[in-house]
Structures are given as C-alpha cells and as structure tokens.
Design an enzyme around this catalytic site. Sequence first.
Site, PDB file in Angstrom:
ATOM      1  CG  ASP A  58      -1.830   1.227   1.218  1.00  0.00           C
ATOM      2  OD1 ASP A  58      -2.860   1.178   0.519  1.00  0.00           O
ATOM      3  OD2 ASP A  58      -1.510   2.236   1.893  1.00  0.00           O
ATOM      4  CE1 TYR A 108       0.453   7.877   2.915  1.00  0.00           C
ATOM      5  CE2 TYR A 108       1.060   5.656   2.265  1.00  0.00           C
ATOM      6  CZ  TYR A 108       0.131   6.539   2.776  1.00  0.00           C
ATOM      7  OH  TYR A 108      -1.105   6.071   3.157  1.00  0.00           O
ATOM      8  CE  LYS A 123      -3.708   4.921   0.506  1.00  0.00           C
ATOM      9  NZ  LYS A 123      -2.297   4.567   0.720  1.00  0.00           N
ATOM     10  CG  HIS A 170      -4.415  10.004   0.239  1.00  0.00           C
ATOM     11  ND1 HIS A 170      -3.049   9.950   0.118  1.00  0.00           N
ATOM     12  CD2 HIS A 170      -4.674   9.577   1.507  1.00  0.00           C
ATOM     13  CE1 HIS A 170      -2.510   9.513   1.241  1.00  0.00           C
ATOM     14  NE2 HIS A 170      -3.477   9.293   2.105  1.00  0.00           N
TER      15      HIS A 170
END
Length: 317
Positions: free
Chosen positions: A46, A51, A80, A113
Amino acid sequence: MAKVPTIKFNNGQSYPIFGIGTWKSKPGEVTQAVKDAIDIGYRHIDCAYAYCNEKEVGEAISAKIAEGVVKRDDLYVTSKLWNTFHRPDLVEKGLKATLSNLGLKYLDLYLIHWPFALKEDGDMFPVDADGKTAYSDVDYVDTWKAMEEVCKKGLTKSIGISNFNKRQIERLLENATIPPVTNQIECHPYLTQMKLTQFCKSKNIIITAYSPLGSPDRPWAKPDDPQLLDDPKIKKIADKYNKTPAQVVLKYQVQRGHITIPKSVTKSRIKQNFDIWDFQLAPEDIQLINTFDCNGRICPYADAFTHKDHPFTKDEY
C-alpha cells in the site's frame, strides 16, 4: 510460507486481505522493509504519492522481480491520488507520476486519498497568505469521473476511495459508472467504524483498515495518548491465544473481512505481523474488542476542518 487469503472486489478482482503499509516509512528504510515483506510472503503493498517514498518502494519491487522472487503479476500495488491533483485534467498526471516513481506500467488499485481538494499547481501541502491550508473547490464527483477514465485506459485495474464518509459515498454512487471497490479508512479497536462498515458492506464496497495498530509512531502523538498495544484488555486476549497484542488487533480486522495494511520497517515486526494465519479469535473476543470503541480517531486531518468536503467535521459516519 503462509498464503494470504484474498477477498473479491465488486468488479471481480481478487485482492490479498493483508498487505504492508508504507505511510511514515522513511525513504532510507522503506526499500529494505518492502524487500523483507516480499521475502516473508507479503504480496500487497500500500503506497501513496503523498508518502514521498514511492521511488524507494519501486526500487524494492524492481529488485525482487529481478531476483526472480516474484513476478509483477504476483504483486498487488495500491497508491493514492493526492489532494492537489483532484482537478480532472490532473488525475492522469498524478497517476502517471506515481507509476514513474514506482517503475510500474499499471497499478492494481488507485484511490482518491481524501475527498477534499487542495490548491493545485504548487506545494503538496499548499498554504494561503495567512499560513492556513489553501483549498480548491474541485468536486470529488468530477475527480471520480477522471478516475473512471484512467481505469478504462488500463492504468489501474481497480479504483476506490479513502477517508470518505457515508454521505459522500452515497453521492459518489449516484454519479458513478464504476463504483469504488474499497473505502480505505482508519480502523482499529478504538475506532471500530461499525456504522460505516455496515453501510459499505450494503453497497458491496470492501473496507481497507489503515492504522490497524493505532499508529503509535504518528508524529503528532502526545505523551499521554492511550497506546492501543499497551491496553491491558488486549494483552489479556493476546495471552489467551499465546499471541502478541499486535497479532490480535490485526486478526480482529481480518476476521471482520477488512483488508488490513499494518506498517513497519522492522523485519522481525513485519514477520510477526504476518504470522496471524494459525489462529482464530472466538466470537466473544471479537464482541469484546468491539466494545473498546471510543471514537479514538488519530488521523483527523485537522488542518482542513473548514473545507466543505472534509469528511469528519459533521456528526456523521
């Protein structure tokens, strides 16, 4: 090596019910963590553009494919769409940036997201002149229509959502030609999400549970915040099964039928988290854990509470 059970999405795609999360995994650590996870048997990874570590995740995937440990078809990679790419003309650009980072030709699953849009064409966390989060008024329904287009093009096999509430999902379904396969939400014993889970189930949308361990390493945690894995009630259940508290709360999600994505960069923990296939929690233990809910949300995205599309600001689920 344990084989992870799969769950079937509403479009017929099977997806591993258990994966490795990469949120908060530092660029210097995440490559090794993902390599370790693949060696241990994880096949679901994931990720997210926000990130800021997708390149390093991609390096791990490429290395393990090159070594012959896995083929691309063996892996299930989720990412996302970040809030600054909600404008329909930016959705494909956002996805292609992720594919480039990961070194992949397609994703297995792509999510919106958050339901709210932030100001485009600048910083990932844009602010206005007063230092407050800078919003965009792009409607998530329009974003979703662009998500449907990238899915039709084969850039991703499935599309879904993250952090959407019931009202937002209802509105999306009224306007969608491709329904979301999953809603990825914060879910753990202090935030069990019972109502939202039931609602999503009624619409054939799978729940993916993020922060299933209570995200003890979140940067904004206060010293006196309750720590889920130190909870004596959970420790007692863990002792009963000769398992760790982490293994118990992960199994709790899996037995509820939720895709579960714990994050760790420590090899022993990545392995321990995966070692949950040799026991079942008794129904009475699941019922007991259900009672721990205290609406203990740890990822509120408070900086955007005044956004019209913020999912947690009204008294709704």
